[in-house]
Design a protein around this motif. Structure first.
Motif, short mmCIF file in Angstrom:
data_model
loop_
_atom_site.label_atom_id
_atom_site.label_comp_id
_atom_site.label_asym_id
_atom_site.label_seq_id
_atom_site.Cartn_x
_atom_site.Cartn_y
_atom_site.Cartn_z
N SER A 177 -3.03 5.26 -0.47
CA SER A 177 -2.44 3.85 -0.60
C SER A 177 -3.35 3.13 -1.70
O SER A 177 -3.09 2.79 -2.81
N THR A 178 -4.77 3.25 -1.07
CA THR A 178 -5.77 2.72 -2.19
C THR A 178 -5.95 3.43 -3.43
O THR A 178 -5.96 2.77 -4.50
N ALA A 179 -5.77 4.58 -3.32
CA ALA A 179 -6.19 5.45 -4.50
C ALA A 179 -4.87 5.26 -5.48
O ALA A 179 -5.01 5.13 -6.76
N LYS A 180 -3.48 4.91 -4.96
CA LYS A 180 -2.51 4.72 -5.82
C LYS A 180 -2.37 3.34 -6.48
O LYS A 180 -2.35 3.14 -7.68
N ASP A 181 -2.82 2.37 -5.44
CA ASP A 181 -3.19 0.98 -6.28
C ASP A 181 -4.01 0.99 -7.39
O ASP A 181 -4.09 0.28 -8.46
N ARG A 182 -5.15 1.77 -7.31
CA ARG A 182 -6.32 1.70 -8.31
C ARG A 182 -6.13 2.84 -9.17
O ARG A 182 -7.06 2.74 -10.21
N TRP A 229 -6.53 5.90 -8.83
CA TRP A 229 -7.54 6.86 -8.37
C TRP A 229 -6.98 8.53 -8.15
O TRP A 229 -5.61 8.34 -7.83
N PRO A 230 -7.59 9.57 -8.06
CA PRO A 230 -7.29 10.77 -7.56
C PRO A 230 -6.70 10.69 -6.39
O PRO A 230 -7.36 9.75 -5.51
N TRP A 231 -5.98 11.53 -5.75
CA TRP A 231 -5.43 11.86 -4.44
C TRP A 231 -6.42 12.18 -3.34
O TRP A 231 -6.05 12.48 -2.02
N GLU A 232 -7.31 12.91 -3.74
CA GLU A 232 -8.00 13.86 -2.83
C GLU A 232 -8.34 13.04 -1.46
O GLU A 232 -8.43 13.59 -0.35
#
Ligand code: MN
Length: 229
Positions: A117-122, A124-127
């Motif tokens: 969720s943090t990656a989606k918000d920012r 960022w890649p999903w790894e």
């Protein structure tokens, strides 16, 4: 001169009827069931499915203990049909794609939902959400020569005996031949590649102490129990 460090071990899955399937690259499809896309806040009519990857060390064989990963307090199960490839290639036509299939199984795309969720918000890649030890529990592989092409099959997942996810592989937005064709054009495919084909709705949390079971119709089953590191 030989290898200057020890080569990595070959990661494999047991094959029903005998032998082992050596795992090469692991490709996963995101949002391949409309109802799951909706539960994750997306519109499946606006955004087509897409791909991400997991490393071989994510594989966990059925009957094993899954270590709850570090750095997360919200790990979700995603129940998925998995497809094992016996051969590869580039620019494979949809009509020829099934020729690459060695067999099928059932897997769980374990996901650190909080980090995803943090990656989606920012942006960022999903790894961080998708990659960790034991992030890909898998059943045995059942050869296509035994069961034929799988266009329809129920899949389900239970946690401590309670059904949490239920679907049918005929609900996939991209069917297996389309997934293979697209992957072959985007990346090229190789023998040993393993495909996670997306999850139906009903994803939810797992906890230390849980017993998780998944099945692909009457074809095969997968069971893992969750332990702390
Ligand atoms: Mn998934």
């Amino acid at each position: 001169m030989g290898f200057v460090v020890d080569p990595p071990e070959i990661i494999s899955l047991p094959v029903k009827g005998g032998g082992s399937f050596p795992v090469n690259n692991i490709y996963c499809v995101g949002r391949n069931y409309a109802a799951h896309a909706v539960e994750m806040g997306s519109d499946p009519n606006q955004e087509p499915p897409f791909f991400f990857m997991k490393p071989g060390y994510a594989v966990l064989n059925s009957g094993s203990e899954m270590e709850y990963p570090s750095e997360s307090s919200k790990v979700h199960h995603e129940l998925e049909l998995i497809v094992a490839l016996s051969s590869g290639g580039r620019n494979i036509a949809v009509e020829k794609a099934t020729d690459l299939v060695f067999g099928y199984g059932v897997g769980i795309d374990m996901t650190r939902r909080d980090l995803q969720s943090t990656a989606k918000d920012r942006g960022w890649p999903w790894e961080a959400g998708k990659v960790f030890k034991h992030a890909a529990p898998c059943s045995e592989i059942v050869p296509i020569t035994e069961i034929g092409e799988l266009n329809e099959a129920s899949i389900s997942l239970s946690v401590n005996g309670e059904i949490k996810q239920k679907g049918n592989v005929n609900q996939m937005i991209w069917k297996v031949p389309q997934i293979i064709s697209r992957l072959s054009k985007l990346f090229g495919l190789h023998p040993g590649d393993l495909l996670f084909t997306g999850t139906p709705e009903g994803v939810g949390p797992i906890n230390v102490g849980d017993r998780i079971a998944a099945n692909l119709g009457s074809v095969t089953t997968l069971e893992v129990s969750v332990i702390s590191i």
